[in-house]
Design a protein around this motif. Structure first.
Motif, PDB file in Angstrom:
ATOM      1  N   ASP A 152      -9.477   4.530  -8.312  1.00 49.84           N
ATOM      2  CA  ASP A 152      -8.949   4.904  -6.995  1.00 49.84           C
ATOM      3  C   ASP A 152      -9.287   3.866  -5.938  1.00 49.84           C
ATOM      4  N   HIS A 153      -9.946   2.761  -6.337  1.00 49.71           N
ATOM      5  CA  HIS A 153     -10.307   1.693  -5.402  1.00 49.71           C
ATOM      6  C   HIS A 153      -9.217   0.611  -5.387  1.00 49.71           C
ATOM      7  N   LEU A 154      -8.940   0.114  -4.204  1.00 46.33           N
ATOM      8  CA  LEU A 154      -7.892  -0.897  -4.026  1.00 46.33           C
ATOM      9  C   LEU A 154      -8.472  -2.300  -4.136  1.00 46.33           C
ATOM     10  N   LYS A 155      -7.772  -3.184  -4.842  1.00 39.75           N
ATOM     11  CA  LYS A 155      -8.143  -4.602  -4.909  1.00 39.75           C
ATOM     12  C   LYS A 155      -7.020  -5.420  -4.284  1.00 39.75           C
ATOM     13  N   ILE A 156      -7.401  -6.419  -3.503  1.00 40.89           N
ATOM     14  CA  ILE A 156      -6.413  -7.305  -2.876  1.00 40.89           C
ATOM     15  C   ILE A 156      -6.209  -8.527  -3.762  1.00 40.89           C
TER      16      ILE A 156
ATOM     17  N   LEU B 128     -20.496  -3.358   2.426  1.00 40.82           N
ATOM     18  CA  LEU B 128     -19.273  -2.577   2.320  1.00 40.82           C
ATOM     19  C   LEU B 128     -18.084  -3.417   2.773  1.00 40.82           C
ATOM     20  N   GLU B 129     -17.122  -3.566   1.880  1.00 46.67           N
ATOM     21  CA  GLU B 129     -15.925  -4.326   2.226  1.00 46.67           C
ATOM     22  C   GLU B 129     -14.766  -3.376   2.482  1.00 46.67           C
ATOM     23  N   GLY B 130     -13.994  -3.693   3.513  1.00 50.55           N
ATOM     24  CA  GLY B 130     -12.829  -2.880   3.841  1.00 50.55           C
ATOM     25  C   GLY B 130     -11.594  -3.756   3.955  1.00 50.55           C
ATOM     26  N   TYR B 131     -10.483  -3.111   4.252  1.00 48.66           N
ATOM     27  CA  TYR B 131      -9.208  -3.833   4.323  1.00 48.66           C
ATOM     28  C   TYR B 131      -8.332  -3.219   5.400  1.00 48.66           C
ATOM     29  N   GLY B 132      -7.674  -4.072   6.143  1.00 53.72           N
ATOM     30  CA  GLY B 132      -6.745  -3.587   7.157  1.00 53.72           C
ATOM     31  C   GLY B 132      -6.066  -4.738   7.869  1.00 53.72           C
ATOM     32  N   LEU B 133      -5.227  -4.394   8.826  1.00 54.53           N
ATOM     33  CA  LEU B 133      -4.504  -5.383   9.617  1.00 54.53           C
ATOM     34  C   LEU B 133      -4.482  -4.928  11.068  1.00 54.53           C
ATOM     35  N   THR B 134      -4.140  -5.854  11.942  1.00 57.98           N
ATOM     36  CA  THR B 134      -3.999  -5.491  13.350  1.00 57.98           C
ATOM     37  C   THR B 134      -3.017  -4.325  13.485  1.00 57.98           C
ATOM     38  N   GLU B 135      -1.941  -4.383  12.729  1.00 59.29           N
ATOM     39  CA  GLU B 135      -0.882  -3.375  12.816  1.00 59.29           C
ATOM     40  C   GLU B 135      -1.301  -1.997  12.325  1.00 59.29           C
ATOM     41  N   THR B 136      -2.482  -1.919  11.656  1.00 58.10           N
ATOM     42  CA  THR B 136      -2.952  -0.619  11.149  1.00 58.10           C
ATOM     43  C   THR B 136      -4.264  -0.196  11.805  1.00 58.10           C
ATOM     44  N   SER B 137      -4.565  -0.760  12.924  1.00 54.99           N
ATOM     45  CA  SER B 137      -5.579  -0.286  13.896  1.00 54.99           C
ATOM     46  C   SER B 137      -7.074  -0.360  13.605  1.00 54.99           C
ATOM     47  N   PRO B 138      -7.679  -1.050  12.721  1.00 51.85           N
ATOM     48  CA  PRO B 138      -7.113  -1.888  11.671  1.00 51.85           C
ATOM     49  C   PRO B 138      -7.284  -1.319  10.261  1.00 51.85           C
ATOM     50  N   ILE B 139      -8.260  -0.382  10.063  1.00 57.54           N
ATOM     51  CA  ILE B 139      -8.688  -0.077   8.694  1.00 57.54           C
ATOM     52  C   ILE B 139      -7.683   0.780   7.932  1.00 57.54           C
ATOM     53  N   ILE B 140      -7.398   0.331   6.708  1.00 60.41           N
ATOM     54  CA  ILE B 140      -6.558   1.071   5.762  1.00 60.41           C
ATOM     55  C   ILE B 140      -7.447   1.719   4.699  1.00 60.41           C
ATOM     56  N   SER B 141      -8.326   0.922   4.143  1.00 61.49           N
ATOM     57  CA  SER B 141      -9.241   1.434   3.112  1.00 61.49           C
ATOM     58  C   SER B 141     -10.634   0.864   3.338  1.00 61.49           C
ATOM     59  N   PHE B 142     -11.619   1.563   2.751  1.00 63.21           N
ATOM     60  CA  PHE B 142     -13.002   1.163   3.011  1.00 63.21           C
ATOM     61  C   PHE B 142     -13.885   1.682   1.884  1.00 63.21           C
ATOM     62  N   ASN B 143     -14.880   0.888   1.496  1.00 61.45           N
ATOM     63  CA  ASN B 143     -15.885   1.364   0.557  1.00 61.45           C
ATOM     64  C   ASN B 143     -16.850   2.299   1.286  1.00 61.45           C
ATOM     65  N   ARG B 144     -17.452   3.196   0.552  1.00 63.07           N
ATOM     66  CA  ARG B 144     -18.373   4.171   1.144  1.00 63.07           C
ATOM     67  C   ARG B 144     -19.799   3.894   0.668  1.00 63.07           C
ATOM     68  N   LEU B 145     -20.752   4.394   1.414  1.00 67.45           N
ATOM     69  CA  LEU B 145     -22.160   4.215   1.042  1.00 67.45           C
ATOM     70  C   LEU B 145     -22.448   4.812  -0.334  1.00 67.45           C
ATOM     71  N   ASP B 146     -21.777   5.921  -0.656  1.00 69.83           N
ATOM     72  CA  ASP B 146     -22.018   6.592  -1.934  1.00 69.83           C
ATOM     73  C   ASP B 146     -20.934   6.298  -2.977  1.00 69.83           C
TER      74      ASP B 146
END
Length: 836
Positions: A394-398, A313-331
């Motif tokens: 609805d999934h985010l790509k960086i 599972l890959e997620g995305y975030g920054l220190t400034e966002t505590s950190p997680i902004i988005s995340f893949n789910r098991l399902d």
């Protein structure tokens, strides 16, 4: 309400020692009793990952203070910056870091109080009224973390308790982690990702945390198996390390690799778990899922782990966002994306593609930096990440960092990390690579895998990487994305602790400045100004003076110091190595093989080797004639199929590729060295068509063995006037073989560019042919090939129909000419013909 309480179970395991929830809370209470702080007073934590770190965080919270979590690799200068910036009242450290803390206190003239956890007695009995640590108020600043400084001095990011809990609550809401999970802590706790997800979240949930003492694949495997780990949170470089090792073993068996590819195409997890059960067992057999964060993970790695039987599972975030902004789910997991927004987080894209977010997770601001805070968080509360993205459903790509995108003069936008991923695929010669712009074209800065280069006995790293790695990328890359130059470096590239490349340092790295992971912009600037000159004692030794003088004759305008790396700093190629080895043998009587030479990395080490092995000093010039008289094993190939091949190809070169033969200046005397430019795979065949039969039968082609791998190709070479050599292993033997061919009265064909042109332009000539010509007094016959590149450029498997020509040029007699003059005359002769 309690953040943590006694769950009557083990909370943490470190170095095989178990710490219960009660013991951890007791530890926190002892630390708390030593702190005299008011609400939101800052207390720095400066130590390696260990249970005491967790105890310190909880102890500070017990006093309603703010944890200022510092990188354990900080030096005293970086601590001084923090002391001056945020004025913490205490610093909690360990024996490992106490010296730096004391030095920083003295340098900064701070009144900070130093607490050493290794000197605090945790065994003493204390009265604990309530075995728990309470939650902070929502708006209290719970943690202050210093950003990694990828673009300059770090800023103190203030995260409230509600910021922290926004991520913890979201993970609880989607039911990803439970009290039954066992989490392996790999990453340093001063980063928000491991702090939140391997310290705070599991302690709040009641999970077990196993702290890794050593970051190695073997240590990770042992802990996974011993403690039946269910969740591992890592950064891409951790998963890249495992992926490379696992896939390498799979590829070692063609049957297993075919099975892997079948499983990957079928994409059935239950089948993957059965087929690759051994890999599952190597990871302990209990993994529920793996997490990747901190930087972009290659989509293929994510897909391959799925084929190994793991959910990544890959997620995305920054220190400034505590950190997680988005995340893949098991399902709902889509490889190559960073998932969907966490509950309570809103994501949108600006017109230029920048990702902006709003929610409970967005920081309070940068400490004492209102202008920087206002720049990051707009009037409507949207935090501007500086990252570019796009939505896949609805999934985010960086896409990449906004500031790191390379904008070429033609207006093309390039994400360097995408190119880096492509380059790293299918090679074990490179450990790290960074792509940047230099003088209006793309350049790759490469940190080679020196161990692999040594194992493969590759004498010239730059040449091997240039042709075997970068060139393979360039073949399929659009013109504007091609790498036009490479720079080899001898140290790791500058990165943050989570493995993010510090791209702002790359320009200085190209100037030869040695950069470290923790360097701030000020430190980099100092190094650029100072650029240290060696003060090594080796400078005044006879060996250094003699060797630096000789190496200087091989390469003009090169600075030689004792620390100079023989290949990376001095750019020595295979022929240079042969000349240096021969010079050492003549001058000092030291016999050294090319294989032994490859293990010697610097001029200083070479000088030391000479002192240890050397005899009397007597400086002599290299006697190539004497070298060519040394015995050499050579089984001359027969010309069994030469004429058959020529006859079979005649219709092809008469009808499909219309070959124009210009042989007016051809003389039939032997031996001679035929030297031509190398435009395509057609060249040798076309030249064979050009020579008369009686000349061709007496003519041999020098070829690199890697182009004739396989039984059929090798058989054809042995029966087709082709002499195979391995320039990576023993160039001296190659020269002796070439000399023997010529001394036996045979002609020799050499393409001195070393490889086919990649852009149609004439490349530099290596001087091997000129040495043979000069020392054996054999004439060079240049020939110019024109039109072959247009018919069959590098990367094409079959030529298009068209015209090409081979022109025999005036013979060059080596008498009264230097090696350099022979090279220049030959190249200029060919150049004049192909460009006119």
């Amino acid at each position: 309400m309690d953040f943590i309480y006694d769950r009557k179970k083990t909370a943490v395991i470190f170095k095989d020692k178990e710490y219960s929830y009660y013991e951890l809370i007791k530890m926190a209470k002892i630390y708390s009793s030593l702190l005299n702080v008011n609400k939101e007073d800052r207390v720095a934590i400066y130590m390696e990952n260990r249970p005491e770190y967790m105890g310190a965080v909880l102890g500070i919270w017990d006093k309603k203070g703010t944890c200022t979590n510092l990188d354990a690799s900080y030096g005293s200068e970086q601590l001084v910056y923090v002391f001056n910036d945020s004025n913490p009242k205490y610093i909690i450290t360990s024996n490992e870091n106490i010296k730096n803390a004391e030095e920083a206190k003295e340098k900064s003239k701070s009144d900070i109080i130093i607490l050493n956890v290794d000197e605090i007695d945790l065994s003493k009995d204390i009265v604990i009224e309530k075995v728990s640590v309470e939650c902070l108020e929502k708006e209290d600043v719970a943690v202050m973390l210093y950003t990694s400084g990828t673009t300059g001095n770090p800023k103190g990011v203030m995260l409230t308790y509600d910021n922290i809990m926004s991520n913890v609550d979201a993970i609880k809401e989607i039911k990803m982690v439970t009290a039954e999970d066992r989490i392996l802590a790999l990453l340093p706790f001063h980063h928000i990702l491991p702090l939140s997800f391997t310290v705070l979240m599991p302690l709040n949930f009641g999970s077990l945390v196993v702290i890794l003492d050593e970051l190695s694949s073997e240590a990770i495997k042992q802990n996974l198996q011993k403690y039946k780990i269910t969740v591992v949170i890592g950064v891409p470089r951790v998963w890249e390390m495992f992926h490379k090792g696992i896939l390498g073993k799979i590829k070692s068996s063609s049957a297993t690799y075919k099975l892997f590819k079948i499983c990957k195409s079928l994409n059935i997890m239950s089948l993957n778990k059965i087929i690759f059960k051994k890999i599952q067992e190597a990871f302990g057999g209990n993994i529920r899922f793996l997490v990747s964060g901190g930087a972009k993970l290659d989509k293929e790695i994510c897909e391959d782990f799925y084929t190994f039987g793991f959910t990544m599972l890959e997620g995305y975030g920054l220190t400034e966002t505590s950190p997680i902004i988005s995340f893949n789910r098991l399902d709902n997991n889509v490889a190559g994306t960073v998932g969907t927004a966490l509950p309570g987080v809103k994501i949108k894209l600006e017109d230029d593609g920048e990702i902006v977010v709003k929610g409970r997770n967005v920081m309070k601001g940068y400490y004492n930096k209102p202008e920087a805070t206002a720049e990051a968080i707009d009037n409507e509360g949207w935090f501007h990440t500086g990252d570019l993205g796009q939505f896949d459903g609805d999934h985010l790509k960086i896409i990449g960092r906004k500031k790191e995108m390379i904008v070429l003069s033609n207006g093309k936008n390039i994400n360097p990390s995408d190119i880096e991923v492509e380059i790293m695929k299918n090679t074990d010669l490179i450990q790290e690579v960074a792509v940047t712009e230099n003088e209006k074209h793309l350049i790759a800065i490469v940190y080679p895998n020196f161990k692999v280069l040594e194992e493969k006995k590759i004498a010239n790293a730059k040449e091997a990487i240039k042709w075997e790695v970068i060139d393979k990328y360039n073949i399929t890359a659009p013109k504007y994305r091609k790498i036009l130059d490479i720079v080899i470096v001898k140290e790791e590239l500058p990165k943050t602790k989570l493995g993010k490349l510090r791209r702002f340092m790359l320009k200085d790295l190209l100037k030869g400045i040695s950069l470290k992971k923790g360097d701030s912009e000020e430190v980099v600037a100092e190094k650029v100004v100072e650029k240290k000159v060696s003060t090594s004692k080796e400078l005044n030794t006879q060996e250094f003076k003699v060797m630096s003088k000789f190496i200087g004759t091989l390469h003009d305008e090169i600075q030689i110091i004792p620390e100079s790396h023989l290949e990376i700093d001095l750019g020595l190629d295979s022929l240079d190595v042969v000349e240096i080895i021969t010079f050492i043998q003549n001058t000092y009587g030291v016999n050294i093989s090319e294989e032994d030479f490859s293990r010697i990395k610097t001029v200083e080490a070479l000088c030391q080797y000479i002192r240890e092995k050397g005899g009397n000093f007597e400086e002599k010039e290299i006697n190539w004639k004497k070298i060519f008289e040394e015995p050499v094993e050579l089984k001359m190939p027969t010309s069994k199929y030469v004429m058959t091949t020529v006859n079979l190809l005649k219709p092809f070169f008469n009808l499909y590729v219309k070959l124009q033969k210009n042989t007016d200046k051809l003389q039939k005397n032997s031996p001679v060295i035929y030297v031509g430019n190398h435009q395509s795979m057609l060249d040798a065949f076309a030249f064979g068509q050009t020579l008369p039969k009686e000349v061709l039968k007496n003519t041999y082609f020098l070829a690199i063995n890697i182009h004739f791998e396989g039984k059929l190709k090798k058989y054809l070479a042995e029966n087709g006037n082709i002499i195979l050599v391995d320039v990576n292993k023993n160039l001296k033997e190659t020269l002796k073989i070439a000399a023997k061919v010529l001394k036996e009265g045979k002609n020799l064909v050499i393409f001195p560019e070393g490889a086919r042109t990649r852009d149609g332009e004439l490349q530099d000539f290596k001087k091997t042919f000129a040495i043979l010509s000069k020392e054996l007094e054999i004439s060079v016959v240049p020939f110019a090939i024109k039109g072959a590149y247009e018919l069959m450029p590098y990367g094409k498997t079959f030529p298009i129909s068209g015209e090409m020509s081979v022109t025999i040029l005036d013979e060059i007699n080596p008498k009264d000419k230097t090696v350099e003059e022979i090279v220049k005359l030959t190249r200029n002769s060919i150049k004049e013909k192909i460009y006119n």
